[in-house]
Design an enzyme around this catalytic site. Structure first.
Site, PDB file in Angstrom:
ATOM      1  N   CYS A  17      -0.231  -6.024   6.972  1.00  0.00           N
ATOM      2  CA  CYS A  17      -0.416  -6.333   8.535  1.00  0.00           C
ATOM      3  C   CYS A  17      -0.189  -4.951   9.216  1.00  0.00           C
ATOM      4  O   CYS A  17       0.627  -4.338   9.659  1.00  0.00           O
ATOM      5  CB  CYS A  17       0.959  -7.071   8.686  1.00  0.00           C
ATOM      6  SG  CYS A  17       1.449  -8.256   7.401  1.00  0.00           S
ATOM      7  N   PRO A  32      -1.116  -1.326  14.578  1.00  0.00           N
ATOM      8  CA  PRO A  32      -2.061  -0.487  15.110  1.00  0.00           C
ATOM      9  C   PRO A  32      -2.167   0.632  14.408  1.00  0.00           C
ATOM     10  O   PRO A  32      -3.437   1.576  14.616  1.00  0.00           O
ATOM     11  CB  PRO A  32      -1.710   0.115  16.426  1.00  0.00           C
ATOM     12  CG  PRO A  32      -0.365   0.185  16.466  1.00  0.00           C
ATOM     13  CD  PRO A  32       0.336  -0.869  15.636  1.00  0.00           C
ATOM     14  N   GLY A  33      -1.792   0.770  13.128  1.00  0.00           N
ATOM     15  CA  GLY A  33      -2.008   1.861  11.908  1.00  0.00           C
ATOM     16  C   GLY A  33      -0.902   3.164  11.905  1.00  0.00           C
ATOM     17  O   GLY A  33      -1.282   4.018  11.205  1.00  0.00           O
ATOM     18  N   GLY A  34      -0.056   3.047  12.642  1.00  0.00           N
ATOM     19  CA  GLY A  34       1.029   4.096  12.531  1.00  0.00           C
ATOM     20  C   GLY A  34       1.624   4.177  11.256  1.00  0.00           C
ATOM     21  O   GLY A  34       1.581   5.387  10.581  1.00  0.00           O
ATOM     22  N   LYS A  35       1.860   3.275  10.441  1.00  0.00           N
ATOM     23  CA  LYS A  35       2.261   3.442   9.124  1.00  0.00           C
ATOM     24  C   LYS A  35       1.423   3.753   8.178  1.00  0.00           C
ATOM     25  O   LYS A  35       1.516   4.721   7.105  1.00  0.00           O
ATOM     26  CB  LYS A  35       3.199   1.854   8.899  1.00  0.00           C
ATOM     27  CG  LYS A  35       4.463   1.718   9.830  1.00  0.00           C
ATOM     28  CD  LYS A  35       5.181   0.492   9.506  1.00  0.00           C
ATOM     29  CE  LYS A  35       6.155   0.300  10.410  1.00  0.00           C
ATOM     30  NZ  LYS A  35       5.336  -0.271  11.728  1.00  0.00           N
ATOM     31  N   ASP A  65      -5.511  -6.626   9.184  1.00  0.00           N
ATOM     32  CA  ASP A  65      -4.710  -7.189  10.265  1.00  0.00           C
ATOM     33  C   ASP A  65      -5.561  -8.490  10.704  1.00  0.00           C
ATOM     34  O   ASP A  65      -6.595  -8.365  10.384  1.00  0.00           O
ATOM     35  CB  ASP A  65      -4.592  -6.224  11.445  1.00  0.00           C
ATOM     36  CG  ASP A  65      -3.647  -6.538  12.485  1.00  0.00           C
ATOM     37  OD1 ASP A  65      -2.502  -6.367  12.212  1.00  0.00           O
ATOM     38  OD2 ASP A  65      -3.966  -7.489  13.435  1.00  0.00           O
ATOM     39  N   ASP A  70      -6.441 -12.286   7.310  1.00  0.00           N
ATOM     40  CA  ASP A  70      -5.181 -12.778   7.306  1.00  0.00           C
ATOM     41  C   ASP A  70      -4.242 -12.416   6.194  1.00  0.00           C
ATOM     42  O   ASP A  70      -4.729 -12.822   5.065  1.00  0.00           O
ATOM     43  CB  ASP A  70      -5.204 -14.329   7.771  1.00  0.00           C
ATOM     44  CG  ASP A  70      -3.976 -15.121   7.749  1.00  0.00           C
ATOM     45  OD1 ASP A  70      -2.730 -14.580   7.372  1.00  0.00           O
ATOM     46  OD2 ASP A  70      -3.956 -16.173   8.405  1.00  0.00           O
ATOM     47  N   ASP A  90       4.600  -5.025   6.573  1.00  0.00           N
ATOM     48  CA  ASP A  90       5.475  -5.030   7.839  1.00  0.00           C
ATOM     49  C   ASP A  90       5.055  -5.971   8.571  1.00  0.00           C
ATOM     50  O   ASP A  90       4.170  -6.161   9.292  1.00  0.00           O
ATOM     51  CB  ASP A  90       4.855  -3.567   8.568  1.00  0.00           C
ATOM     52  CG  ASP A  90       5.587  -3.258   9.806  1.00  0.00           C
ATOM     53  OD1 ASP A  90       6.699  -3.265   9.796  1.00  0.00           O
ATOM     54  OD2 ASP A  90       4.852  -2.977  10.911  1.00  0.00           O
ATOM     55  N   CYS A 137      10.475  -5.306  12.693  1.00  0.00           N
ATOM     56  CA  CYS A 137      11.224  -4.397  14.001  1.00  0.00           C
ATOM     57  C   CYS A 137      11.976  -5.746  14.901  1.00  0.00           C
ATOM     58  O   CYS A 137      12.006  -5.765  15.935  1.00  0.00           O
ATOM     59  CB  CYS A 137      10.122  -3.882  14.892  1.00  0.00           C
ATOM     60  SG  CYS A 137       8.986  -5.012  15.530  1.00  0.00           S
TER      61      CYS A 137
END
Length: 448
Positions: free
Chosen positions: A259, A262-265, A283, A310, A329, A382
């Site tokens: 998941c 926006p791609g930070g991890k 995503d 998915d 995540d 989160c």
């Protein structure tokens, strides 16, 4: 910007956020980028919009105390009163007489003389008599709800899970602003050099304990720094950096980020891998895949392959035992990030938490066979709700005997976190008040 135009823009923004459940940060950014807002007014607009949303329940308590209960007021009038009382009570920048004058003029423009006199009357009564004392509310749940502007159901739920004191600290922390943090691109610059450059440019910074790549910006707008412009840092909360650190991915690994947007991890994991190996990032939404690719390109990372899918159907895309590492995540209620996105607390219901916990379990069940034996799976959210965190992990482990909690996970936590209040046998729950980060849960499982 015209005298009343800024305040009218603020009312329109607040109404859109409330009525359409729009995301405040996206709408504010769009408004600022549309060039209708002068740089001089950007700060004030952001402060009034966020502050009014942040304190909505408190402000409504003040309004309803002075409003004749038989009087029905239109949404825009309530919004005008909220933002005016917010400025009077929480901001020092605008003198009361200016707030009154602007509020009355806007009421005349948008409504009629009667509305203008109601607005004027209420604001002057508040100035004369002061605001009602919240401490006189007898019920402790209602009092904390009004005082910190969190819905009663949420306050009660947190008290049931964590007790009154922890809940109070969490609610109070959600009303404060935390320092922004950034992650360096270690293939291009060291943290030491990055911090020196920022100091030379006039920023006040400190090193994060969460990640050796993390820098906390205590003072200064990082978006204006040369480091940001040169693609040497990316904005990321410290709690989120912990995910990339604890996934324990190595150069050459095949990694699934189920998941990803926006791609930070994903980009952090790619940096940890030295940009060697492969990361399959997915995503649900096609348009969000663009965000992942943009982030990877900005940081010159080439090992991320992003595609819309998915997470609950990834078993159709990959063979069993494909991945060395898997990151889930999971989509969640977001109750840990209310500091930066205050509208979340009004848009969520208890049933959302239950529904999301089912989705989280489904994703874990789908990706479980895709991990190699002795591979590691990191689960994170989160949020601060145990139903989405510990309970999900517990339920998953009960149905998957080949998985267990990776005890090494606890050994690898930063020293300061090892004995924090959120550590349990199922993982780490970070509270927003503990380390000035987002509320976050993470744990690592190993497949035997």
């Amino acid at each position: 910007m015209g005298k009343y135009l800024l305040r009218n823009t603020i009312i329109d923004l607040l109404l859109r956020i409330e009525q359409d459940s729009g995301y405040s940060h996206l709408l504010i950014n769009h408004e600022i980028k549309s060039n209708k807002i002068s740089p001089k007014d950007e700060g004030l607009l952001t402060e009034i919009v966020y502050g009014t949303i942040q304190r909505k329940i408190t402000l409504d308590y003040f309004i309803d105390y002075y409003l004749n209960s038989k009087k029905k007021i239109e949404p825009w009038v309530r919004m005008l009163l909220r933002m005016s009382i917010y400025q009077m009570n929480y901001l020092d920048k605008v003198p009361d007489h200016a707030i009154f004058h602007e509020a009355v003029e806007i009421a005349k423009q948008r409504g009629h003389k009667g509305v203008a006199s109601l607005v004027n009357g209420m604001l002057r009564t508040i100035q004369r008599n002061g605001l009602p004392d919240i401490q006189k509310i007898q019920d402790p749940v209602q009092r904390l709800s009004v005082e910190t502007s969190h819905p009663e159901w949420l306050v009660k739920r947190w008290i049931d899970h964590y007790g009154y004191e922890t809940t109070k600290e969490m609610c109070e922390a959600n009303l404060t602003t935390k320092a922004m943090s950034v992650r360096i691109q270690p293939l291009k610059i060291s943290r030491k050099d990055a911090m020196e450059r920022l100091n030379n440019e006039g920023y006040e910074v400190s090193a994060s304990i969460f990640s050796e790549q993390g820098i906390i910006i205590n003072n200064g707008n990082i978006l204006k720094s040369s480091l940001f412009e040169d693609g040497l840092v990316t904005i990321q909360d410290q709690s989120s950096m912990l995910v990339g650190e604890l996934l324990d991915a190595n150069a050459g690994d095949v990694v699934l980020d189920a998941c990803s947007a926006p791609g930070g991890k994903a980009t952090h994991i790619a940096e940890k891998m030295g940009n060697k190996g492969v990361i399959r990032a997915h995503d649900l939404h096609k348009k969000k895949i663009k965000l992942i690719n943009e982030k990877a390109n900005a940081l010159d990372l080439s090992i991320i392959e992003a595609e819309a899918a998915d997470a609950r159907n990834l078993g159709e895309h990959y063979q069993n035992e494909t991945f060395d590492r898997i990151l889930v995540d999971a989509p969640c209620s977001g109750l840990g990030v209310m500091r930066g996105k205050p509208d979340i607390k009004y848009n969520k219901q208890e049933r959302d938490i239950e529904r999301l916990s089912e989705i989280q379990k489904d994703i874990l069940t789908t990706v479980a066979p895709l991990l190699k034996i002795e591979g590691k799976l990191l689960y994170s959210t989160c949020t601060v709700d145990p139903i989405e965190n510990e309970a999900v992990v517990k339920a998953f482990l009960a149905e998957h005997e080949d998985y267990q909690i990776d005890k090494q996970f606890f050994e690898e936590l930063p020293n300061e976190l090892k004995n924090s209040i959120g550590v349990s046998e199922y993982g780490l729950q970070l509270f927003p008040q503990s380390f000035e980060t987002d509320g976050f849960f993470l744990t690592r499982l190993i497949r035997r």
